[in-house]
Write a protein that holds these residues in place. Sequence first.
Motif, PDB file in Angstrom:
ATOM      1  N   UNK A 299      51.327   1.329  77.066  1.00  0.00           N
ATOM      2  CA  UNK A 299      52.336   0.300  76.791  1.00  0.00           C
ATOM      3  C   UNK A 299      53.366   0.789  75.775  1.00  0.00           C
ATOM      4  N   UNK A 300      54.617   0.421  76.028  1.00  0.00           N
ATOM      5  CA  UNK A 300      55.716   0.775  75.121  1.00  0.00           C
ATOM      6  C   UNK A 300      56.363  -0.495  74.626  1.00  0.00           C
ATOM      7  N   UNK A 301      56.991  -0.405  73.459  1.00  0.00           N
ATOM      8  CA  UNK A 301      57.733  -1.543  72.933  1.00  0.00           C
ATOM      9  C   UNK A 301      59.078  -1.623  73.635  1.00  0.00           C
ATOM     10  N   UNK A 302      59.587  -2.811  73.731  1.00  0.00           N
ATOM     11  CA  UNK A 302      60.892  -2.999  74.346  1.00  0.00           C
ATOM     12  C   UNK A 302      60.887  -4.215  75.240  1.00  0.00           C
ATOM     13  N   UNK A 303      62.057  -4.611  75.741  1.00  0.00           N
ATOM     14  CA  UNK A 303      62.150  -5.826  76.547  1.00  0.00           C
ATOM     15  C   UNK A 303      61.417  -5.721  77.884  1.00  0.00           C
ATOM     16  N   UNK A 304      61.550  -4.589  78.575  1.00  0.00           N
ATOM     17  CA  UNK A 304      60.861  -4.398  79.849  1.00  0.00           C
ATOM     18  C   UNK A 304      60.087  -3.093  79.735  1.00  0.00           C
ATOM     19  N   UNK A 305      58.750  -3.176  79.809  1.00  0.00           N
ATOM     20  CA  UNK A 305      57.970  -1.960  79.651  1.00  0.00           C
ATOM     21  C   UNK A 305      58.303  -0.933  80.731  1.00  0.00           C
ATOM     22  N   UNK A 306      58.630   0.260  80.294  1.00  0.00           N
ATOM     23  CA  UNK A 306      58.924   1.349  81.224  1.00  0.00           C
ATOM     24  C   UNK A 306      57.613   1.995  81.657  1.00  0.00           C
ATOM     25  N   UNK A 307      57.580   2.504  82.854  1.00  0.00           N
ATOM     26  CA  UNK A 307      56.406   3.196  83.366  1.00  0.00           C
ATOM     27  C   UNK A 307      56.852   4.559  83.908  1.00  0.00           C
ATOM     28  N   UNK A 308      57.205   5.498  83.018  1.00  0.00           N
ATOM     29  CA  UNK A 308      57.735   6.781  83.489  1.00  0.00           C
ATOM     30  C   UNK A 308      56.727   7.587  84.308  1.00  0.00           C
ATOM     31  N   UNK A 309      55.455   7.534  83.954  1.00  0.00           N
ATOM     32  CA  UNK A 309      54.455   8.292  84.702  1.00  0.00           C
ATOM     33  C   UNK A 309      54.238   7.686  86.089  1.00  0.00           C
ATOM     34  N   UNK A 310      54.360   6.370  86.212  1.00  0.00           N
ATOM     35  CA  UNK A 310      54.263   5.741  87.523  1.00  0.00           C
ATOM     36  C   UNK A 310      55.428   6.201  88.402  1.00  0.00           C
ATOM     37  N   UNK A 311      56.605   6.296  87.801  1.00  0.00           N
ATOM     38  CA  UNK A 311      57.773   6.767  88.526  1.00  0.00           C
ATOM     39  C   UNK A 311      57.545   8.192  89.040  1.00  0.00           C
ATOM     40  N   UNK A 312      56.975   9.059  88.198  1.00  0.00           N
ATOM     41  CA  UNK A 312      56.702  10.434  88.619  1.00  0.00           C
ATOM     42  C   UNK A 312      55.650  10.455  89.730  1.00  0.00           C
ATOM     43  N   UNK A 313      54.616   9.626  89.609  1.00  0.00           N
ATOM     44  CA  UNK A 313      53.580   9.567  90.647  1.00  0.00           C
ATOM     45  C   UNK A 313      54.185   9.146  91.991  1.00  0.00           C
ATOM     46  N   UNK A 314      55.075   8.174  91.954  1.00  0.00           N
ATOM     47  CA  UNK A 314      55.736   7.743  93.195  1.00  0.00           C
ATOM     48  C   UNK A 314      56.626   8.844  93.753  1.00  0.00           C
ATOM     49  N   UNK A 315      57.303   9.579  92.883  1.00  0.00           N
ATOM     50  CA  UNK A 315      58.134  10.691  93.336  1.00  0.00           C
ATOM     51  C   UNK A 315      57.288  11.765  94.020  1.00  0.00           C
ATOM     52  N   UNK A 316      56.099  12.022  93.471  1.00  0.00           N
ATOM     53  CA  UNK A 316      55.199  13.000  94.106  1.00  0.00           C
ATOM     54  C   UNK A 316      54.806  12.524  95.503  1.00  0.00           C
ATOM     55  N   UNK A 317      54.528  11.232  95.613  1.00  0.00           N
ATOM     56  CA  UNK A 317      54.154  10.683  96.923  1.00  0.00           C
ATOM     57  C   UNK A 317      55.345  10.723  97.875  1.00  0.00           C
ATOM     58  N   UNK A 318      56.507  10.346  97.416  1.00  0.00           N
ATOM     59  CA  UNK A 318      57.692  10.341  98.263  1.00  0.00           C
ATOM     60  C   UNK A 318      58.158  11.726  98.653  1.00  0.00           C
TER      61      UNK A 318
END
Length: 165
Positions: free
Chosen positions: A95-114
């Motif tokens: 979890x990160x602080x901020x208005x909308x939690x970013x999920x950079x590792x999820x983005x990378x995982x999806x890129x690997x799948x795509x």
Amino acid sequence: MRLQPVPADELDEPWLWWRPAEPRWRPTLDARLSSLRRTVFDDAVAAVKPGRPIKVTTYVFAGPGVDADATHTLLERHARDRGWAVHREHFTDEPMDGPIPARPQFNIACRRAGSGFVDGVLTTDRAAMPSTDEAYEAYLRWLHRHNAFVAFLQPNIGGTAWTDQ
């Protein structure tokens, strides 16, 4: 599938004053997204060449109290039990602080799948996905266009086995 009533102001049909309005129902947003995820999963699995094992990577959103390594191990065991191959790379967001939690590792995982390195991303449940429904739906639609999927694990009631549903 869970349903919700459609408000009268969203109906486009002209109603005659002497005819009582019939209630209209539509799937809830959660039910619609769950159905979309299942369709994306089914289509991606159908696109895998016969005889080739499905390849997945694991993703964990390590919120408070979550043992990321143990969760990755559980996900890998489930994948192997299904006959899937597990990619050596796994992804973890915290979890990160901020208005909308970013999920950079999820983005990378999806890129690997795509990109075709894996067929899908295996994770625990909806709580691991992006917090907004719009972002989650955008990821699902992007994965669908790239013949990839997201699969969840959910406990079976009354048992210890896990299934993706």
